[in-house]
Design a protein around this motif. Structure first.
Motif, mmCIF file in Angstrom:
data_model
loop_
_atom_site.group_PDB
_atom_site.id
_atom_site.type_symbol
_atom_site.label_atom_id
_atom_site.label_comp_id
_atom_site.label_asym_id
_atom_site.label_seq_id
_atom_site.Cartn_x
_atom_site.Cartn_y
_atom_site.Cartn_z
ATOM 1 N N GLY A 381 3.339 6.470 12.113
ATOM 2 C CA GLY A 381 4.674 5.865 11.928
ATOM 3 C C GLY A 381 4.304 4.511 10.775
ATOM 4 N N GLY A 382 3.420 4.711 10.089
ATOM 5 C CA GLY A 382 3.044 3.511 8.764
ATOM 6 C C GLY A 382 3.880 4.146 7.799
ATOM 7 N N PHE A 402 5.205 11.133 15.569
ATOM 8 C CA PHE A 402 4.828 10.616 16.847
ATOM 9 C C PHE A 402 3.987 9.248 16.268
ATOM 10 C CE2 PHE A 402 4.567 15.134 17.521
ATOM 11 C CZ PHE A 402 5.305 15.188 18.577
ATOM 12 N N LEU A 414 1.691 -6.102 10.030
ATOM 13 C CA LEU A 414 0.900 -7.222 9.763
ATOM 14 C C LEU A 414 0.936 -7.894 8.521
ATOM 15 C CD1 LEU A 414 -2.625 -5.174 10.962
ATOM 16 C CD2 LEU A 414 -1.256 -6.676 12.553
ATOM 17 N N ALA A 415 1.321 -7.272 7.547
ATOM 18 C CA ALA A 415 1.692 -7.816 6.325
ATOM 19 C C ALA A 415 2.649 -8.864 6.302
ATOM 20 C CB ALA A 415 1.858 -6.623 5.200
ATOM 21 N N ILE A 418 2.137 -12.484 7.026
ATOM 22 C CA ILE A 418 1.791 -13.434 6.120
ATOM 23 C C ILE A 418 2.567 -14.206 5.336
ATOM 24 C CG2 ILE A 418 0.266 -13.376 4.099
ATOM 25 C CD1 ILE A 418 -1.075 -12.036 6.497
ATOM 26 N N LYS A 421 5.166 -13.052 2.475
ATOM 27 C CA LYS A 421 5.135 -11.724 2.245
ATOM 28 C C LYS A 421 6.065 -11.149 3.589
ATOM 29 C CE LYS A 421 1.359 -8.950 1.008
ATOM 30 N NZ LYS A 421 0.095 -8.609 0.873
ATOM 31 N N ASP A 510 -5.265 -12.431 2.231
ATOM 32 C CA ASP A 510 -3.969 -12.670 3.239
ATOM 33 C C ASP A 510 -4.288 -13.442 4.517
ATOM 34 O OD1 ASP A 510 -2.139 -11.665 1.598
ATOM 35 O OD2 ASP A 510 -1.756 -9.753 2.645
ATOM 36 N N ALA A 655 -0.472 5.130 -0.425
ATOM 37 C CA ALA A 655 0.183 5.773 0.667
ATOM 38 C C ALA A 655 1.394 6.308 0.688
ATOM 39 C CB ALA A 655 -0.104 4.942 1.825
HETATM 40 P P1 FAD Z 1 -0.931 2.532 8.575
HETATM 41 O O1 FAD Z 1 -0.145 1.361 8.270
HETATM 42 O O2 FAD Z 1 -2.419 2.040 9.273
HETATM 43 O O3 FAD Z 1 -0.260 3.296 9.680
HETATM 44 C C1 FAD Z 1 -1.028 4.525 10.753
HETATM 45 C C2 FAD Z 1 0.265 4.471 11.846
HETATM 46 O O4 FAD Z 1 -0.313 5.667 12.641
HETATM 47 C C3 FAD Z 1 0.011 3.179 12.770
HETATM 48 O O5 FAD Z 1 1.282 2.839 13.042
HETATM 49 C C4 FAD Z 1 -0.891 3.911 13.911
HETATM 50 O O6 FAD Z 1 -0.348 3.220 15.182
HETATM 51 C C5 FAD Z 1 -0.417 5.198 13.943
HETATM 52 N N1 FAD Z 1 -1.259 6.383 14.704
HETATM 53 C C6 FAD Z 1 -2.826 6.390 14.644
HETATM 54 N N2 FAD Z 1 -3.030 7.392 15.325
HETATM 55 C C7 FAD Z 1 -2.118 7.937 16.016
HETATM 56 C C8 FAD Z 1 -2.034 8.870 16.908
HETATM 57 N N3 FAD Z 1 -2.872 9.725 17.170
HETATM 58 N N4 FAD Z 1 -0.818 9.154 17.079
HETATM 59 C C9 FAD Z 1 0.381 8.749 16.683
HETATM 60 N N5 FAD Z 1 0.227 7.503 15.864
HETATM 61 C C10 FAD Z 1 -0.881 7.072 15.651
HETATM 62 N N6 FAD Z 1 -0.644 -2.932 0.812
HETATM 63 C C11 FAD Z 1 -0.143 -2.934 -0.131
HETATM 64 O O7 FAD Z 1 -0.051 -1.993 -0.982
HETATM 65 N N7 FAD Z 1 0.128 -4.171 -0.826
HETATM 66 C C12 FAD Z 1 0.080 -5.355 0.309
HETATM 67 O O8 FAD Z 1 0.461 -6.128 -0.319
HETATM 68 C C13 FAD Z 1 -0.567 -4.980 1.414
HETATM 69 N N8 FAD Z 1 -0.580 -6.293 2.059
HETATM 70 C C14 FAD Z 1 -1.318 -6.077 3.519
HETATM 71 C C15 FAD Z 1 -1.522 -6.974 4.253
HETATM 72 C C16 FAD Z 1 -2.113 -6.782 5.531
HETATM 73 C C17 FAD Z 1 -2.269 -7.907 6.353
HETATM 74 C C18 FAD Z 1 -2.589 -5.510 5.817
HETATM 75 C C19 FAD Z 1 -3.271 -5.346 7.215
HETATM 76 C C20 FAD Z 1 -2.391 -4.508 5.137
HETATM 77 C C21 FAD Z 1 -1.873 -4.701 3.951
HETATM 78 N N9 FAD Z 1 -1.778 -3.751 2.902
HETATM 79 C C22 FAD Z 1 -1.116 -3.818 1.666
HETATM 80 C C23 FAD Z 1 -2.228 -2.114 3.298
HETATM 81 C C24 FAD Z 1 -1.134 -1.151 3.703
HETATM 82 O O9 FAD Z 1 -0.600 -1.560 4.613
HETATM 83 C C25 FAD Z 1 -1.992 -0.128 4.136
HETATM 84 O O10 FAD Z 1 -2.505 0.625 2.880
HETATM 85 C C26 FAD Z 1 -0.740 0.914 4.641
HETATM 86 O O11 FAD Z 1 0.001 0.517 5.758
HETATM 87 C C27 FAD Z 1 -1.483 2.163 4.981
HETATM 88 O O12 FAD Z 1 -0.427 3.312 5.395
HETATM 89 P P2 FAD Z 1 -0.598 4.339 6.330
HETATM 90 O O13 FAD Z 1 0.564 4.659 6.892
HETATM 91 O O14 FAD Z 1 -1.751 5.366 5.863
HETATM 92 O O15 FAD Z 1 -1.419 3.618 7.497
#
Ligand code: FAD
Ligand code: NAP
Ligand code: SF4
Length: 666
Positions: A381-382, A402, A414-415, A418, A421, A510, A655
């Motif tokens: 749920g990212g 899920f 986490l973002a 900051i 942000k 950050d 993403a």
């Molecule tokens: P994630 O955000 O990592 O989400 C994945 C989710 O899947 C998590 O909630 C995790 O709990 C869940 N998960 C994993 N495995 C399972 C499982 N087996 N079952 C159920 N759930 C599961 N990007 C930008 O573009 N601009 C920004 O300014 C920026 N700032 C950032 C600042 C910080 C401090 C951080 C840490 C990141 C930042 N990012 C930024 C990066 C950005 O947040 C990520 O690129 C983005 O969140 C990726 O999205 P995602 O959905 O692929 O993964």
């Protein structure tokens, strides 16, 4: 609710239905084949969303005034026909649209640029030629001609771009106008160029053609305008028949953030309020206005007659409609990241929006109702998982999501901690609302595993399980003083008063900002040296900065200046902030080992020990593919998006874009 925002306003011959202006934004659409057709759909969608008035991106009145050699102009009948596609599409939706006329002067990115004086802009590699008297007169005529063609193309009016350091603005200040003739010298001379353009347009287009002038109310550069000069020009513009004054804030070369995330919401609306007392025509407030509440408050407090929102209309074309229908909670809020809009614009790429990848891609990325409803599982749920679930459910699929943790949002949690942000929380809020609205079956505190999919209950499985932080192989990396960035930012770590950060990418920067943030921070205007009282021309004053109480090292292995991977329009803000806070940035670092003495490194063949109390790992990320691999091994077809697809080059823009595109086609 929002009684001021939705009050009609009579301006000249026009009745604007509400106070929301879509501010000018260059999208680069007009410069590509078929771009006007795409621009027509893009603007029409905003008109359908009930915005009161649209102002287009800047269009040049002559070749020298173009942003780049291939930028759009309006100078002939062929171009009129292209623009008519846009105006007709907007009018079909019941909207109103003005075209912005922009002459870039010394900011143009091509060799044929001109300016009042031959002074090169600090942000341009090209040097301008000083305009002759004939150049000046013909440029004034070109503005009139361009406005007249805009009228022929069906626009309801034009906005003259007189701020942000472009040509007209360059005439206004001694910073860029050092002419000895009647166009330079005392202020009445310097403002003649602006006034003659207004006069020319009035003559060519008549008084029922809406005329907006974008006037800089705060230059934020040395030798900018004084408040008295700004008022003098504003009154002269009113007298000259301008219907509305739009606010401009800062030259492009100003080293003060004016629209990025760290700028507090509505920070600059008070200067518009100040001008409002000096003129009787309507004035528009601008910059970092991104919710109906903020817009309403500005109007209710009498600081402006209209509010301009540019990026918020990229993020959500239905901003006005949702506010009007008491659905403000459903607005996809612009988080001021600049990643897909301004960063793209300045790289001459098509602008879009990180949280709405459809922006400027309306013709190719469509969320059509599904032919056959499918049962779809989403793991994670990212941003990727939430965006996918939203669009798939909106199209009519039955979606179950899920999430392992106790909340939706992924790394955006986490973002959002900051400093500067905080807006990132709005994206989590938006998707949470959408998942509820479209009845996505959300299971938090549920770590999905392969067994959950063995009964083939789901027709499609989408893995959005994100990333795992990379742990570099450094002797002593398991030392108790070493933490990952996610441990730090989720609040479970006390790092002490000296910290080394391994990795100077987006997250390293950050984390440095997070660690450098002290309890007692100067206000935004103190920190950047903004003088809203105008003691000096341009609105600058000395900055109030002090080093962080914590000693911070931000390290990277590669050579070159840290921060080169940061956003084009925001990287300098991050770098400037950390420099002001006394953060030590080091490149070309080899990490030798970590022990009780601290972090041992070698730089330029010299070994040293940074005696730090903690080390934070920000060394990039790796795809979290465990579940995807297990399911594929078991013979199940899965889709991977976001971090779980590929961590290389991943950010939230990638993403969300991947997620929306997959959801549009499943
Ligand atoms: P994630 O955000 O990592 O989400 C994945 C989710 O899947 C998590 O909630 C995790 O709990 C869940 N998960 C994993 N495995 C399972 C499982 N087996 N079952 C159920 N759930 C599961 N990007 C930008 O573009 N601009 C920004 O300014 C920026 N700032 C950032 C600042 C910080 C401090 C951080 C840490 C990141 C930042 N990012 C930024 C990066 C950005 O947040 C990520 O690129 C983005 O969140 C990726 O999205 P995602 O959905 O692929 O993964
Ligand atoms: P990143 O920007 O790629 O930076 C990773 C850093 O780790 C680099 O400084 C890299 O520099 C270092 N590194 C890589 N491998 C290493 C190793 N084996 N050992 C030690 N150091 C190593 O990635 P990120 O900081 O993790 O950010 C993830 C994504 O989120 C990025 O796409 C980023 O753009 C995005 N993000 C964006 C923002 C923003 O403001 N726009 C903010 C945060 C995050 P060296 O190899 O030179 O040491
Ligand atoms: Fe706003 Fe970021 Fe979208 Fe630009 S990319 S419109 S700043 S959310």
């Amino acid at each position: 609710m929002y009684s001021h925002l939705f009050q009609p306003l009579q301006v000249g011959a026009f009745m604007l239905p509400n106070r929301i202006i879509m501010g000018s934004m260059h999208t680069n659409l007009e410069e590509i084949p078929g771009g006007f057709e795409r621009a027509a759909v893009y603007y029409a969608e905003r008109a359908r969303g009930k915005v009161g008035l649209i102002i287009t991106g800047g269009i040049a009145p002559c070749p020298e005034g173009c942003v780049s050699a291939r930028s759009a102009m309006l100078t002939n009948a062929k171009e009129v026909a292209q623009h008519r596609l846009v105006t007709e599409a907007v009018h079909r939706e019941g909207g109103r649209i003005c075209m912005q006329i922009l002459h870039t002067g010394r900011y143009g990115y091509h060799p044929a640029i001109v300016a009042p004086s031959a002074i090169q802009a600090p942000i341009n590699v090209f040097s301008p030629r000083e305009m002759t008297e004939e150049d000046i007169l013909s440029t004034i005529r070109s503005f009139g001609q361009c406005a007249s063609l805009a009228r022929e193309a069906g626009y309801d009016g034009v906005e003259i771009m007189g701020s942000e350091g472009y040509l007209i603005h360059q005439f206004l200040t001694t910073r860029t106008n050092q002419r000895k003739d009647s166009w330079g010298g005392e202020y009445p001379n310097r403002m003649q160029f602006a006034l003659r353009i207004v006069e020319e347009i009035k003559q060519m287009c008549g008084s029922d053609f809406l005329l907006i002038f974008r006037l800089s109310l705060l230059d934020l550069v040395e030798n900018g305008s004084s408040w008295e000069e700004i008022v003098q020009l504003a009154r002269a513009l009113e007298k000259g028949g301008v219907h509305i004054i739009n606010s401009g804030i800062g030259w492009h070369e100003a080293r003060i953030p004016t629209i990025a995330t760290p700028v507090p919401r509505r920070f600059f609306s008070s200067v518009t309020g100040r001008l409002k007392k000096e003129v009787t025509i309507p004035v528009i407030a601008v910059n970092r206005i991104n919710t109906p509440e903020i817009a309403e408050a500005i109007l209710a407090e009498g600081q402006a007659d209209l509010v301009s929102m540019a990026r918020p209309l990229l993020a959500d074309p239905e901003f006005a409609l949702k506010a009007m229908d008491h659905r403000a909670n459903e607005i996809n809020t612009c988080i001021a990241c600049n990643q897909a809009c301004l960063d793209h614009t300045f790289q001459l790429k098509i602008s879009s929006c990180m949280v709405n990848p459809r922006a400027c891609h309306e013709t190719e990325l469509q969320y059509l109702p599904v032919q056959k409803t499918k049962n779809i599982a989403v793991v994670g749920g990212g941003p990727a998982g939430m965006a996918f679930a939203h669009i798939a459910a909106l199209r009519g699929h039955k979606v179950t999501l899920f999430e392992a943790s106790d909340q939706l949002g992924g790394q955006f949690h986490l973002a959002k901690v900051i400093p500067g942000k905080e807006e990132y929380a709005e994206t989590i809020r938006y998707y949470t609302e959408m998942l509820s609205k479209y009845e996505v079956n959300v299971h938090c505190n549920t770590t999905a595993n392969a067994a959950m999919f063995s009964n083939h209950q789901f027709e499609e499985v989408v893995i959005a399980s994100g990333i795992r932080p990379r742990i570099p192989e450094i002797p002593g990396i398991g030392h108790p003083m070493v933490y990952r960035y996610d441990q730090l930012l989720s609040g479970s770590v006390d790092v002490g008063d000296s910290v080394a950060i391994l990795g100077a990418g987006g997250i390293g920067f950050d984390v440095a900002a997070f660690l450098a943030h002290d309890k007692e921070e100067p206000s935004f205007d103190d920190f950047w040296g903004i003088d809203m009282q105008y003691s000096n021309n341009g609105g600058l004053r000395p900055r109030r900065i002090s080093s962080s109480q914590r000693k911070i090292y931000l390290l990277q292995r590669k050579g070159g200046k840290p921060g080169s991977s940061l956003g084009k329009t925001t990287g300098w803000i991050h770098k400037s902030t950390l420099t002001s806070k006394g953060v030590t940035m080091m490149s070309g670092v080899t990490y030798d080992r970590i022990d009780d003495d601290g972090l041992h490194i070698t730089v330029n063949q010299k070994s040293q020990c940074l005696k730090v109390s903690s080390v934070i790992i920000c060394a990039g990320q790796m795809a979290n593919r465990t579940l995807a691999d297990e399911l594929e091994t078991a013979g199940l077809r899965v889709h991977t998006i976001g971090g779980s697809a590929d961590a290389e080059g991943l950010d939230a823009k990638v993403a969300i874009d991947q997620a929306c595109r997959l959801a549009a086609r499943l």
